[in-house]
Design an enzyme around this catalytic site. Structure first.
Site, PDB file in Angstrom:
ATOM      1  CG  HIS A   3      -2.870  -0.893  -2.965  1.00 17.86           C
ATOM      2  ND1 HIS A   3      -3.279   0.221  -2.668  1.00 17.86           N
ATOM      3  CD2 HIS A   3      -2.861  -1.827  -1.862  1.00 17.86           C
ATOM      4  CE1 HIS A   3      -3.707   0.390  -1.243  1.00 17.86           C
ATOM      5  NE2 HIS A   3      -3.413  -0.913  -0.866  1.00 17.86           N
ATOM      6  CD  GLU A  28      -4.249   2.954  -5.058  1.00 17.95           C
ATOM      7  OE1 GLU A  28      -4.272   4.190  -4.933  1.00 17.95           O
ATOM      8  OE2 GLU A  28      -3.682   2.567  -4.131  1.00 17.95           O
ATOM      9  CG  ASN A  64      -3.131   4.055   1.364  1.00 14.70           C
ATOM     10  OD1 ASN A  64      -4.014   4.078   1.970  1.00 14.70           O
ATOM     11  ND2 ASN A  64      -2.424   2.842   0.954  1.00 14.70           N
ATOM     12  CB  SER A 100      -1.031   0.035   1.167  1.00 14.34           C
ATOM     13  OG  SER A 100      -0.301   0.023   2.628  1.00 14.34           O
TER      14      SER A 100
END
Length: 283
Positions: free
Chosen positions: A140, A152, A191, A119
Site C-alpha cells: 500500500h 505498508e 487508514n 487501502s
C-alpha cells in the site's frame, strides 16, 4: 530472487506513481490499461511528473529519458508472463480486484509475487481466489507516490515469509520507501487511524460546530498537519473516502467508521473533491 520486472495494473494516479518510482529505480515496468487512450494518458501523467522533477533539479535530463525508456504499456494481462512482481492499483472496487487476481493467477509465472495497492480491502480475500495465496500480499503506497516515503506491507496468515521479505527488500532498496508491516485487518495501520479522524472532521462540519476553514486551520495550526481533514478528504477523493469507510465499518462494526450522511450525499451528487473540481471546497 531479485525483482527486476514489474507489472502494474492500472495507470491512474497511484499506478502511474508506482510505475514512475520503479522505473527511476532501474526496474523494467509494464503497465496494463484497458485501452490505448488511457495508456497514453497515463504516460503523459508520468512524463509530467518527471519533467517537474527535472525543473526542480531533482532529476537530470538523461535520467529522465532513461526512466521513460523503462516504461511500456499493454492492454493484455497475458503479457505479464515474465514479471517478477505485479501490483494491482485500480479503484477500490472489490469485485474488480477479485477478477484481476484471478487473471493474474493465470498470467503470472511460478515464483512471482501478486500484490495489491488497496487501502482497505482485506488481502486474504484477494489471495483466496488464486491458486497461490502464499504469494499474495499488500503493498500500500501513499499519494503522491514519488513524494510520500511510506509503504505498508500487508501479509496474511497464508503469505510466505520469503515473498514478504522479497517485497520489503524491493520497496526499500529499489523504490526507496520506508516499509512498515501490518496484519491483514481493514485499514491496515494508517487508514485504521486516519479514517476516523477524517470522518470526525466531516461530522463536525455537518453538525455546524465550525466552518470548514476553521476546522482545517485548527488542525493545520494546532496539530501541525499539512492539510486539515476536509482538505485532505477532497485530496483523497470523497468516493474513495466512502469506500474505505464502508469497508472498515463492515469489518469492525464501529460507529466511528460509518460514513456520515453528508459524505454519502456528496458522493451521490458527484461532488468528489479535487478530481471533479468540487467537494468541501471548489477547485
Amino acid at each position: 530472487m531479485t525483482i527486476q520486472r514489474l507489472g502494474v495494473i492500472g495507470g491512474g494516479q497511484m499506478g502511474a506513481g508506482i510505475a514512475e518510482v520503479a522505473a527511476r529505480g532501474g526496474t523494467d515496468v509494464l503497465v496494463m490499461e484497458v485501452n490505448a487512450e488511457l495508456a497514453e494518458r497515463s504516460m503523459e501523467r508520468i512524463t509530467r511528473s518527471l519533467d517537474r522533477a527535472v525543473e526542480r533539479g531533482k532529476l537530470g535530463n538523461e535520467e529522465r529519458d532513461s526512466t521513460v525508456g523503462r516504461i511500456s504499456f499493454t492492454t493484455d494481462l497475458a503479457e505479464f508472463g515474465d514479471r517478477d512482481l505485479a501490483i494491482e492499483a485500480v479503484t477500490e472496487n472489490e469485485q474488480l480486484k477479485l477478477q484481476i487476481f484471478r487473471d493474474l493467477d493465470e498470467a503470472m509465472p511460478d515464483g512471482s509475487i501478486l500484490a495489491s495497492n488497496t487501502s482497505s480491502i482485506p488481502i486474504t480475500r484477494l489471495g483466496a481466489v488464486t491458486s497461490r495465496p502464499e504469494s499474495v500480499l499488500g503493498m500500500h503506497f501513499f499519494n503522491p507516490v514519488p513524494v510520500m516515503a511510506l509503504m505498508e506491507l500487508v501479509t496474511t496468515v497464508r503469505t510466505d515469509a520469503s515473498a514478504a521479505d522479497r517485497a520489503e527488500q524491493y520497496a526499500s532498496a529499489t523504490l526507496g520507501k520506508t516499509v512498515i508491516r501490518a496484519q491483514d485487518r481493514g485499514g491496515f495501520v494508517v487508514n485504521m487511524l486516519l479514517v476516523p479522524y477524517l470522518l470526525g472532521g466531516i461530522r463536525m462540519y455537518e453538525a455546524g460546530v465550525a466552518s470548514r476553514e476553521d476546522i482545517d486551520a485548527g488542525m493545520k495550526l494546532g496539530a501541525n498537519h499539512p492539510m486539515g481533514p476536509l482538505e485532505l478528504s477532497d485530496f483523497i477523493g470523497l468516493d474513495t473516502m466512502k469506500l474505505v469507510a464502508d469497508v472498515l465499518f463492515d469489518e469492525f462494526k464501529e460507529p466511528l467508521y460509518a460514513s456520515p450522511p453528508l459524505l454519502t450525499r456528496m458522493v451521490e451528487a458527484g461532488l468528489l473533491g479535487r478530481k471533479t473540481g468540487r467537494g468541501f471546497y471548489e477547485y
